[in-house]
Design a protein around this motif. Structure first.
Motif, PDB file in Angstrom:
ATOM      1  N   GLY A  12       0.812  -1.221   0.000  1.00 53.26           N
ATOM      2  CA  GLY A  12       0.000   0.000   0.000  1.00 53.26           C
ATOM      3  C   GLY A  12       0.838   1.261   0.000  1.00 53.26           C
ATOM      4  N   TYR A  13       0.269   2.313   0.599  1.00 55.19           N
ATOM      5  CA  TYR A  13       0.926   3.622   0.611  1.00 55.19           C
ATOM      6  C   TYR A  13       2.230   3.606   1.397  1.00 55.19           C
ATOM      7  N   VAL A  14       2.352   2.666   2.350  1.00 53.77           N
ATOM      8  CA  VAL A  14       3.588   2.570   3.119  1.00 53.77           C
ATOM      9  C   VAL A  14       4.508   1.492   2.535  1.00 53.77           C
ATOM     10  N   GLY A  15       3.970   0.279   2.384  1.00 48.22           N
ATOM     11  CA  GLY A  15       4.798  -0.831   1.906  1.00 48.22           C
ATOM     12  C   GLY A  15       5.459  -0.532   0.561  1.00 48.22           C
ATOM     13  N   VAL A  34       4.661  -8.136  -1.294  1.00 50.26           N
ATOM     14  CA  VAL A  34       3.547  -9.022  -1.651  1.00 50.26           C
ATOM     15  C   VAL A  34       2.228  -8.472  -1.114  1.00 50.26           C
ATOM     16  N   ASP A  35       1.160  -8.867  -1.795  1.00 47.75           N
ATOM     17  CA  ASP A  35      -0.166  -8.394  -1.385  1.00 47.75           C
ATOM     18  C   ASP A  35      -1.186  -9.408  -1.886  1.00 47.75           C
ATOM     19  N   ILE A  36      -2.300  -9.493  -1.158  1.00 49.78           N
ATOM     20  CA  ILE A  36      -3.376 -10.376  -1.627  1.00 49.78           C
ATOM     21  C   ILE A  36      -4.221  -9.689  -2.699  1.00 49.78           C
ATOM     22  N   ASP A  39      -4.952  -6.858  -8.171  1.00 53.97           N
ATOM     23  CA  ASP A  39      -4.993  -5.653  -9.020  1.00 53.97           C
ATOM     24  C   ASP A  39      -3.892  -4.672  -8.616  1.00 53.97           C
ATOM     25  N   ARG A  40      -3.723  -4.539  -7.300  1.00 55.44           N
ATOM     26  CA  ARG A  40      -2.699  -3.620  -6.818  1.00 55.44           C
ATOM     27  C   ARG A  40      -1.307  -4.071  -7.254  1.00 55.44           C
ATOM     28  N   ILE A  41      -1.058  -5.376  -7.135  1.00 56.27           N
ATOM     29  CA  ILE A  41       0.258  -5.894  -7.541  1.00 56.27           C
ATOM     30  C   ILE A  41       0.455  -5.689  -9.043  1.00 56.27           C
ATOM     31  N   ASN A  92      -2.833  -2.898   6.455  1.00 56.74           N
ATOM     32  CA  ASN A  92      -3.690  -1.850   7.012  1.00 56.74           C
ATOM     33  C   ASN A  92      -4.177  -2.230   8.418  1.00 56.74           C
ATOM     34  N   THR A  93      -4.316  -1.213   9.255  1.00 56.73           N
ATOM     35  CA  THR A  93      -4.803  -1.407  10.636  1.00 56.73           C
ATOM     36  C   THR A  93      -5.905  -0.369  10.890  1.00 56.73           C
ATOM     37  N   PRO A  94      -7.021  -0.486  10.165  1.00 56.18           N
ATOM     38  CA  PRO A  94      -8.049   0.558  10.252  1.00 56.18           C
ATOM     39  C   PRO A  94      -8.784   0.531  11.589  1.00 56.18           C
ATOM     40  N   SER A 132       3.483  -1.568  10.175  1.00 53.42           N
ATOM     41  CA  SER A 132       2.164  -0.972  10.410  1.00 53.42           C
ATOM     42  C   SER A 132       2.168  -0.243  11.747  1.00 53.42           C
ATOM     43  N   THR A 133       1.262   0.728  11.882  1.00 50.95           N
ATOM     44  CA  THR A 133       1.087   1.409  13.166  1.00 50.95           C
ATOM     45  C   THR A 133       0.212   0.535  14.052  1.00 50.95           C
ATOM     46  N   LEU A 134       0.707   0.212  15.245  1.00 44.77           N
ATOM     47  CA  LEU A 134       0.009  -0.762  16.089  1.00 44.77           C
ATOM     48  C   LEU A 134      -0.127  -0.257  17.513  1.00 44.77           C
ATOM     49  N   PRO A 163       8.172   1.702  13.263  1.00 48.77           N
ATOM     50  CA  PRO A 163       7.066   2.480  12.703  1.00 48.77           C
ATOM     51  C   PRO A 163       7.539   3.424  11.609  1.00 48.77           C
ATOM     52  N   GLU A 164       6.608   3.709  10.712  1.00 45.36           N
ATOM     53  CA  GLU A 164       6.952   4.566   9.574  1.00 45.36           C
ATOM     54  C   GLU A 164       6.411   5.974   9.810  1.00 45.36           C
ATOM     55  N   PHE A 165       7.269   6.956   9.590  1.00 45.63           N
ATOM     56  CA  PHE A 165       6.873   8.346   9.843  1.00 45.63           C
ATOM     57  C   PHE A 165       6.665   9.152   8.564  1.00 45.63           C
ATOM     58  N   ALA A 167       5.130  11.088   5.474  1.00 41.05           N
ATOM     59  CA  ALA A 167       3.842  11.725   5.211  1.00 41.05           C
ATOM     60  C   ALA A 167       3.552  11.568   3.724  1.00 41.05           C
ATOM     61  N   GLU A 168       2.304  11.377   3.380  1.00 40.35           N
ATOM     62  CA  GLU A 168       1.964  11.219   1.973  1.00 40.35           C
ATOM     63  C   GLU A 168       2.191  12.537   1.240  1.00 40.35           C
ATOM     64  N   GLY A 169       2.517  12.418  -0.024  1.00 39.80           N
ATOM     65  CA  GLY A 169       2.808  13.615  -0.813  1.00 39.80           C
ATOM     66  C   GLY A 169       4.294  13.973  -0.762  1.00 39.80           C
ATOM     67  N   GLN A 281      -6.749  10.480  12.604  1.00 46.08           N
ATOM     68  CA  GLN A 281      -7.960  10.141  13.358  1.00 46.08           C
ATOM     69  C   GLN A 281      -7.892   8.721  13.909  1.00 46.08           C
ATOM     70  N   LYS A 282      -7.504   7.808  13.042  1.00 46.76           N
ATOM     71  CA  LYS A 282      -7.422   6.403  13.447  1.00 46.76           C
ATOM     72  C   LYS A 282      -6.476   6.227  14.637  1.00 46.76           C
ATOM     73  N   ASP A 283      -5.319   6.861  14.571  1.00 51.81           N
ATOM     74  CA  ASP A 283      -4.327   6.641  15.617  1.00 51.81           C
ATOM     75  C   ASP A 283      -4.732   7.316  16.927  1.00 51.81           C
ATOM     76  N   THR A 348      -7.508   9.605  -0.501  1.00 51.24           N
ATOM     77  CA  THR A 348      -8.653  10.414  -0.060  1.00 51.24           C
ATOM     78  C   THR A 348      -9.164   9.978   1.308  1.00 51.24           C
ATOM     79  N   ARG A 349      -8.470   9.040   1.938  1.00 51.99           N
ATOM     80  CA  ARG A 349      -9.020   8.500   3.180  1.00 51.99           C
ATOM     81  C   ARG A 349      -9.223   9.607   4.218  1.00 51.99           C
ATOM     82  N   GLU A 350     -10.412   9.676   4.764  1.00 50.91           N
ATOM     83  CA  GLU A 350     -10.791  10.663   5.797  1.00 50.91           C
ATOM     84  C   GLU A 350     -10.638  12.108   5.322  1.00 50.91           C
TER      85      GLU A 350
HETATM   86  P1  NAD Z   1      -2.961   0.399   2.614  1.00 52.85           P
HETATM   87  O1  NAD Z   1      -4.364   0.054   2.867  1.00 52.85           O
HETATM   88  O2  NAD Z   1      -2.612   1.376   1.533  1.00 52.85           O
HETATM   89  O3  NAD Z   1      -2.133  -0.933   2.286  1.00 52.85           O
HETATM   90  C1  NAD Z   1      -2.227  -2.108   3.020  1.00 52.85           C
HETATM   91  C2  NAD Z   1      -2.145  -3.293   2.062  1.00 52.85           C
HETATM   92  O4  NAD Z   1      -2.055  -4.497   2.825  1.00 52.85           O
HETATM   93  C3  NAD Z   1      -3.359  -3.463   1.158  1.00 52.85           C
HETATM   94  O5  NAD Z   1      -2.956  -3.399  -0.206  1.00 52.85           O
HETATM   95  C4  NAD Z   1      -3.928  -4.845   1.523  1.00 52.85           C
HETATM   96  O6  NAD Z   1      -4.444  -5.561   0.414  1.00 52.85           O
HETATM   97  C5  NAD Z   1      -2.698  -5.530   2.078  1.00 52.85           C
HETATM   98  N1  NAD Z   1      -3.006  -6.663   2.961  1.00 52.85           N
HETATM   99  C6  NAD Z   1      -3.875  -6.704   4.008  1.00 52.85           C
HETATM  100  N2  NAD Z   1      -3.846  -7.908   4.580  1.00 52.85           N
HETATM  101  C7  NAD Z   1      -2.958  -8.662   3.893  1.00 52.85           C
HETATM  102  C8  NAD Z   1      -2.486  -9.999   4.016  1.00 52.85           C
HETATM  103  N3  NAD Z   1      -2.918 -10.800   4.995  1.00 52.85           N
HETATM  104  N4  NAD Z   1      -1.582 -10.436   3.123  1.00 52.85           N
HETATM  105  C9  NAD Z   1      -1.131  -9.621   2.145  1.00 52.85           C
HETATM  106  N5  NAD Z   1      -1.523  -8.346   1.980  1.00 52.85           N
HETATM  107  C10 NAD Z   1      -2.425  -7.867   2.856  1.00 52.85           C
HETATM  108  O7  NAD Z   1      -2.367   0.893   4.003  1.00 52.85           O
HETATM  109  P2  NAD Z   1      -1.152   1.903   4.258  1.00 52.85           P
HETATM  110  O8  NAD Z   1      -1.597   3.308   4.128  1.00 52.85           O
HETATM  111  O9  NAD Z   1       0.036   1.437   3.466  1.00 52.85           O
HETATM  112  O10 NAD Z   1      -0.885   1.657   5.808  1.00 52.85           O
HETATM  113  C11 NAD Z   1      -0.298   0.474   6.283  1.00 52.85           C
HETATM  114  C12 NAD Z   1       0.084   0.668   7.739  1.00 52.85           C
HETATM  115  O11 NAD Z   1       1.047   1.721   7.860  1.00 52.85           O
HETATM  116  C13 NAD Z   1      -1.079   1.075   8.639  1.00 52.85           C
HETATM  117  O12 NAD Z   1      -0.913   0.460   9.899  1.00 52.85           O
HETATM  118  C14 NAD Z   1      -0.914   2.576   8.775  1.00 52.85           C
HETATM  119  O13 NAD Z   1      -1.431   3.055   9.990  1.00 52.85           O
HETATM  120  C15 NAD Z   1       0.585   2.725   8.758  1.00 52.85           C
HETATM  121  N6  NAD Z   1       1.069   4.034   8.284  1.00 52.85           N
HETATM  122  C16 NAD Z   1       0.493   4.641   7.215  1.00 52.85           C
HETATM  123  C17 NAD Z   1       0.993   5.853   6.751  1.00 52.85           C
HETATM  124  C18 NAD Z   1       0.389   6.554   5.573  1.00 52.85           C
HETATM  125  O14 NAD Z   1       0.745   7.700   5.335  1.00 52.85           O
HETATM  126  N7  NAD Z   1      -0.503   5.948   4.816  1.00 52.85           N
HETATM  127  C19 NAD Z   1       2.114   6.413   7.363  1.00 52.85           C
HETATM  128  C20 NAD Z   1       2.686   5.755   8.441  1.00 52.85           C
HETATM  129  C21 NAD Z   1       2.159   4.560   8.891  1.00 52.85           C
END
Ligand code: NAD
Ligand code: UDX
Length: 467
Positions: A12-15, A34-36, A39-41, A92-94, A132-134, A163-165, A167-169, A281-283, A348-350
């Motif tokens: 995702g946006y972090v990985g 890797v991701d499940i 389409d994203r992959i 993701n940890t929504p 992930s943020t936990l 943890p990842e710090f 910021a998007e953009g 908000q989530k955190d 666009t989340r939140e």
């Molecule tokens: P995201 O939703 O963009 O990406 C998460 C990905 O994980 C999704 O593509 C999903 O399909 C995949 N996934 C979920 N379960 C899976 C599984 N069992 N096996 C394989 N793939 C799986 O989320 P994100 O924005 O990248 O955030 C990830 C984490 O990083 C969150 O905990 C978030 O709080 C934290 N974080 C996010 C940001 C940010 O700016 N977005 C910054 C710092 C930390």
């Protein structure tokens, strides 16, 4: 221990960006993301790097350089786990939407699934990294799962918190030149060895004095704390923006005046229509939930106020549009410039735009949106997710335009929801000529030139600026 193969679960946006930068900076390490979500992959593997699933300035060049060399994107999660000595969990940890802690606690089901999968697949010792943020103390739950659900053949797991710090953009710049990298691990010799293995990865480009090592709990809690402090600054300045509007003060002048105090500092003092993004908000909600779990009601209430203020800021922006437009927007066209939660991202989340649109649609406004990076399906999905009205009604009320001038044509008012740079360079006279009169602009980001707009004839409202 030298790391040769990294696996990252979650593209995702972090990985995606994080691993792309690790791969670029460490050509000697194979990095597989890797991701499940197939389409994203597929999008990460698209030959045309303009089609990557995450938009971040500079990301395309990093991916173009490393992909196929030592950076790989795949849906074969088991294989990547098996081959790696170090596995990042970046799923993701929504906020939970069901059961105990609904609307507050972090939903850890994806993390747990990852841990179970790692335990099932691993045939040798692994370092498992929480990216992930936990919630604080999650590492002990992960360790428990890893140690007790595997095939019981004596495999040893070390859990690190990293943890990842970013910021998007600005993700690529943040990753290339982080203020600090935080790594938490066990105080045992094995834990320290695991920490050193990850320090060695980052040390390929991050100065060692900026790599901070702590115990696991401090690292986990520091991430929630950092986001809470940052969000609190935004809510604090937004609270002052309302007072500025009432008193004739200008929030930008106030921000400058206080920001020059070196104890306060100038960053994160930009008044806005409210913070958005997947994290703040989530955190904070998660922090509030944790505090409540320990019976710390005052601590919980203190942080919850940051969210309450933010909700108020979004709502009062919409209310102000309605009241200024003679207390009715029914049937009126309101043009939105921007839908993303901040500039330079397609995320666009939140985003405040979603909530402002929802309020205006409740008032039967016709909303037309232009955003340079957000696609129409995303905007409709954001609105549908709120469940306020049917999908058909959302599509009837909200029009998505590919052209900003078209979005503004015939509008009674324009609302600036995202601070995209291009909005500043528009031909505002041309926009004015094609609008209903009086032509209103509600600048929720304070980015437009007030004097210029007023001279053209607009009625201009800027967040945090009184008359
Ligand atoms: P995201 O939703 O963009 O990406 C998460 C990905 O994980 C999704 O593509 C999903 O399909 C995949 N996934 C979920 N379960 C899976 C599984 N069992 N096996 C394989 N793939 C799986 O989320 P994100 O924005 O990248 O955030 C990830 C984490 O990083 C969150 O905990 C978030 O709080 C934290 N974080 C996010 C940001 C940010 O700016 N977005 C910054 C710092 C930390
Ligand atoms: C945030 C943290 O900054 C980052 O360290 C963490 O890893 C993830 O969460 P992000 O949400 O991507 O990053 O963006 P950020 O720049 O923090 O902005 C969050 C929201 O606050 C946006 O909606 C932004 O427009 C708003 N904001 C930010 C303001 O309204 N005013 C400001 O002064 C700063």
């Amino acid at each position: 221990m030298k790391i040769k193969n990294i696996c990252c679960i979650g593209a995702g946006y972090v990985g995606g960006p994080t691993m792309a930068v690790i791969a670029q900076k460490c050509p000697h390490i194979n990095v597989t993301v890797v991701d499940i979500n197939a389409d994203r992959i597929a999008a990460w593997n698209d030959e045309d790097v303009s089609k990557l699933p995450v938009y971040e300035p500079g990301l395309d060049a990093v991916v173009a350089e490393a992909r196929g060399r030592n950076l790989f994107f795949s849906t074969d999660v088991d294989k990547a786990i098996d081959e790696a000595e170090m596995i990042f969990m970046s799923v993701n940890t929504p906020t939970k939407t069901y059961g105990k802690g609904k609307g507050m606690a972090a939903d850890l089901k994806y993390i747990e699934l990852c841990a179970r999968q790692i335990a099932r697949v691993a045939k040798d010792d692994k370092i498992v990294v929480e990216k992930s943020t936990l919630p604080v103390r999650t590492a002990s739950a992960i360790k428990n799962i890893l140690d007790n659900t595997g095939n019981g053949n004596g495999i040893k797991f070390q859990i690190l918190s990293n943890p990842e710090f970013l910021a998007e953009g600005t993700a690529i710049a943040d990753l290339m030149n982080p203020d600090r990298v935080l790594i938490g691990g066990d105080t045992t010799p094995e834990g320290q060895e695991a920490i050193q293995a990850l320090v060695d990865v980052y040390a390929n480009w991050v100065p060692e004095e900026q790599i901070l090592t702590t115990n696991v709990w401090s690292s986990e809690l520091s991430k929630l704390t950092a986001n809470a402090f940052l969000a609190q600054r935004v809510s604090s300045i937004n609270a002052m923006s309302e007072l500025c509007e009432k008193t004739g003060a200008d929030v930008n002048e106030v921000a400058k005046a206080i920001g020059m105090d070196s104890r306060i500092g100038p960053k994160f003092l930009k008044a806005s229509v409210g913070f958005g993004g997947s994290c703040f908000q989530k955190d904070i909600l998660n922090l509030v939930y944790i505090a409540k779990t320990y019976g710390l009601d005052e601590v919980a209430d203190y942080w919850e106020q940051v969210i309450i203020m933010n909700d108020h800021q979004k709502r009062r922006f919409a209310d102000n549009i309605v009241s200024t437009l003679y207390n009715t927007v029914s049937g009126k066209k309101i043009a939105f410039l921007g839908w993303a939660f901040k500039k330079d991202t397609n995320d666009t989340r939140e985003s405040a735009a979603i909530y402002v649109a929802d309020d205006l649609l409740n008032e039967q406004a016709k909303v037309s949106v232009y955003d340079p990076k957000v696609v129409a399906e995303r905007m409709y999905a954001d609105l549908d997710y709120l469940n306020t009205r049917t999908a058909e009604e959302n599509r009837e009320g909200l029009e998505v335009c590919k052209d900003s001038y078209q979005a503004c044509e015939g509008a009674h008012a324009i609302a600036v929801l995202t601070e995209w740079d291009e909005f500043k360079t528009y031909d505002w006279k041309k926009i004015y000529d094609q609008m209903q009169k009086p032509a209103f602009v509600f600048d929720g980001r304070g980015i437009l030139d007030k004097e210029q707009l007023k001279e053209i004839g607009f009625v201009y409202y800027k967040i945090g600026e009184g008359e």
